[in-house]
Design a protein around this motif. Structure first.
Motif, PDB file in Angstrom:
ATOM      1  N   THR A 167      -0.839   2.013  -5.709  1.00  0.00           N
ATOM      2  CA  THR A 167       0.206   2.069  -6.734  1.00  0.00           C
ATOM      3  C   THR A 167      -0.278   2.859  -7.939  1.00  0.00           C
ATOM      4  OG1 THR A 167       1.014  -0.094  -6.026  1.00  0.00           O
ATOM      5  CG2 THR A 167       1.721   0.688  -8.196  1.00  0.00           C
TER       6      THR A 167
ATOM      7  N   ILE B 157      -5.153   6.974   4.144  1.00  0.00           N
ATOM      8  CA  ILE B 157      -5.514   7.943   5.189  1.00  0.00           C
ATOM      9  C   ILE B 157      -5.977   7.275   6.474  1.00  0.00           C
ATOM     10  CG2 ILE B 157      -6.055   9.816   3.580  1.00  0.00           C
ATOM     11  CD1 ILE B 157      -8.987   9.084   3.768  1.00  0.00           C
TER      12      ILE B 157
ATOM     13  N   SER C  21      -3.243  -1.840  -0.558  1.00  0.00           N
ATOM     14  CA  SER C  21      -1.816  -2.018  -0.293  1.00  0.00           C
ATOM     15  C   SER C  21      -1.545  -2.856   0.949  1.00  0.00           C
ATOM     16  CB  SER C  21      -1.146  -0.640  -0.142  1.00  0.00           C
ATOM     17  OG  SER C  21      -1.823   0.137   0.843  1.00  0.00           O
TER      18      SER C  21
ATOM     19  N   LYS D  75      -3.989   8.099  -1.702  1.00  0.00           N
ATOM     20  CA  LYS D  75      -3.214   8.186  -0.468  1.00  0.00           C
ATOM     21  C   LYS D  75      -3.895   7.405   0.660  1.00  0.00           C
ATOM     22  CE  LYS D  75      -1.109  12.668  -1.503  1.00  0.00           C
ATOM     23  NZ  LYS D  75      -1.009  14.097  -1.112  1.00  0.00           N
TER      24      LYS D  75
ATOM     25  N   CYS E 211       4.830   3.458   7.895  1.00  0.00           N
ATOM     26  CA  CYS E 211       4.897   4.750   7.197  1.00  0.00           C
ATOM     27  C   CYS E 211       3.804   4.762   6.144  1.00  0.00           C
ATOM     28  CB  CYS E 211       6.264   4.932   6.547  1.00  0.00           C
ATOM     29  SG  CYS E 211       6.408   6.460   5.580  1.00  0.00           S
ATOM     30  N   LYS E 212       2.779   5.586   6.353  1.00  0.00           N
ATOM     31  CA  LYS E 212       1.624   5.576   5.455  1.00  0.00           C
ATOM     32  C   LYS E 212       2.008   5.851   4.004  1.00  0.00           C
ATOM     33  CE  LYS E 212      -2.115   6.715   8.683  1.00  0.00           C
ATOM     34  NZ  LYS E 212      -3.162   7.711   9.034  1.00  0.00           N
ATOM     35  N   GLU E 213       3.006   6.683   3.801  1.00  0.00           N
ATOM     36  CA  GLU E 213       3.384   7.036   2.436  1.00  0.00           C
ATOM     37  C   GLU E 213       3.841   5.821   1.638  1.00  0.00           C
ATOM     38  OE1 GLU E 213       6.250  10.127   2.455  1.00  0.00           O
ATOM     39  OE2 GLU E 213       4.871  11.643   3.243  1.00  0.00           O
ATOM     40  N   ASN E 214       4.302   4.810   2.330  1.00  0.00           N
ATOM     41  CA  ASN E 214       4.756   3.588   1.653  1.00  0.00           C
ATOM     42  C   ASN E 214       3.594   2.668   1.271  1.00  0.00           C
ATOM     43  OD1 ASN E 214       7.415   4.399   1.918  1.00  0.00           O
ATOM     44  ND2 ASN E 214       7.722   3.274   3.847  1.00  0.00           N
ATOM     45  N   TYR E 215       2.380   3.037   1.694  1.00  0.00           N
ATOM     46  CA  TYR E 215       1.226   2.177   1.464  1.00  0.00           C
ATOM     47  C   TYR E 215       0.124   2.890   0.668  1.00  0.00           C
ATOM     48  CZ  TYR E 215       3.296  -1.230   4.579  1.00  0.00           C
ATOM     49  OH  TYR E 215       4.143  -2.155   5.138  1.00  0.00           O
ATOM     50  N   ASN E 216       0.500   3.943  -0.048  1.00  0.00           N
ATOM     51  CA  ASN E 216      -0.456   4.545  -0.977  1.00  0.00           C
ATOM     52  C   ASN E 216      -0.740   3.561  -2.104  1.00  0.00           C
ATOM     53  OD1 ASN E 216      -0.382   6.913   0.525  1.00  0.00           O
ATOM     54  ND2 ASN E 216       1.212   7.841  -0.766  1.00  0.00           N
TER      55      ASN E 216
END
Length: 392
Positions: free
Chosen positions: A150, A131, A98, A129, A143-148
């Motif tokens: 796809t 990490i 990502s 995810k 924001c890590k959650e935006n880069y998990n």
């Protein structure tokens, strides 16, 4: 009626065909335009309306049975990563970092708790995810959650891991497979052993698929391999939505079934009769006594080409080194039969289609499975929302 009762009835039907010199027939012949195998616009519709929407076989459970197992592959030109999480469930995602779009893992199988990008070392858990970002202070706050990674719709059923390339796909696999799921579950494929795979290349995906749907060509195209075992031009067909169970009687069907009580015929597949199971749009499964071959056809990138992965499984792993060597030999033999005798013919068919010699090809009454398949392709690519699905 139970599963084996149904199979027994189909075996009896095949025996009747042999005794009467008949086969399972459609009402008439059917013409298919040669452009269905060559036209780029029609091919694009097939890709968008079939392969980029329907659930596709991505892996067999046997390929990745343990927590941490993964399979990286190309599916319809898309890099895909399938993983088995610590709780035993499966996840599918794009095999694409990502950060800068780097492919994370090369094609193949492995076992890993996490994946580190070979370009900038961003790290992902095996559920996708993010990490870890290399040198985060220098990179900047994100924001890590935006880069998990796809995600893709994914479900495991019938010993197969199904993936759709449509993020909004309906992954009700029971609805999609219908009675074919019962057929697969009867084999408990999730408990089988993965032997290996082979890869071959051929013509248009429908030319390749056509070969799995009829035995009309056995005598001419397989005189020394398949035909000594199996009658040419005698088939039975059972449909589950667009999927087919195609029965092929062996030359020893009378002898084999005659030695068994009638009520047990359905318990003795490969003893006098065989089946090829086709799962629309691109899977063929042949349960042979020695080894099972699962053919996964990947169309493209142009109408005249397909890549086919032949995946091999067995109920049990090799008993010893000699058995392991025999398995390798069987996989090579089956690969060569399909590659030389089927796909070799298919490439010549493709050349003939593109020559302009004929505007259409004709499927006979005896090629009932092929007729049904092509009607379903047209059904899916049709612009008519009120069009009813074909009936066998």
């Amino acid at each position: 009626m139970g599963y084996h009762d149904t199979i027994g009835d189909e075996a009896a039907k095949m025996l009747e065909f042999v005794e009467n010199g008949t086969t399972d027939c459609a009402d008439g012949t059917m013409d298919v335009p040669a452009s269905a195998y060559t036209d780029t616009a029609y091919f694009a519709r097939e890709m968008s309306e079939i392969f980029l929407k329907l659930p596709l076989l991505a892996a067999l459970t046997a390929e990745m049975p343990n927590p941490g197992d993964y399979k990286a592959m190309d599916l319809m030109g898309k890099p895909i990563l399938i993983t088995r999480r610590t709780d035993g469930s499966v996840t599918a995602m794009y095999n694409v970092c990502s950060h800068r779009g780097m492919i994370l893992k090369p094609e193949g199988h492995g076992n890993a708790k996490r994946f580190s990008c070979p370009y900038h070392a961003w790290t992902f858990a095996n559920d996708g995810k993010l990490i870890g970002v290399a040198e985060p202070r220098k990179f900047g706050e994100i924001c890590k959650e935006n880069y998990n990674l796809t995600p893709l719709p994914c479900v495991e059923a019938g010993g197969i891991i199904w993936v759709s390339l449509d993020p909004d796909a309906d992954m009700d696999i029971g609805k999609h497979l219908g009675g074919m799921l019962d057929d697969l579950e009867a084999y408990e494929l999730d408990k089988w052993h993965y032997c290996g795979s082979r890869r071959i290349y051929g013509a248009n995906w429908k030319i390749a698929y056509d070969g799995y749907l009829e035995g009309y060509h056995f005598a001419a195209a397989h005189p020394e391999t398949i035909h000594p075992r199996t009658f040419s031009n005698i088939m039975s067909f059972t449909a589950f939505g667009p999927h087919l169970r195609v029965g092929y009687p062996q030359v020893r069907i009378k002898e084999a079934l005659g030695a068994l009580p009638r009520e047990t015929w359905g318990e003795h597949e490969n003893e006098g009769y065989d089946f090829v199971r086709t799962i629309f749009p691109n899977v063929s499964i042949f349960f042979a006594p020695e080894i099972t071959q699962v053919a996964q056809l990947i169309p493209g990138p142009t109408p005249d080409k397909n890549m086919t992965n032949l995946i091999f499984i067995r109920r049990n792993g090799p008993k010893d080194a000699e058995d392991a060597q025999a398995i390798e030999g069987m996989m090579d033999w089956l690969r060569d039969v399909v590659d030389v005798e089927d796909y070799g013919v298919g490439l010549q068919v493709q050349k003939g289609m593109e020559s302009g010699a004929r505007n259409f090809v004709t499927f006979g009454r005896n090629e009932r499975g092929n007729q049904f398949f092509h009607k379903y392709v047209d059904y899916f690519v049709s612009d008519d929302p009120g069009k009813a699905p074909p009936i066998l």
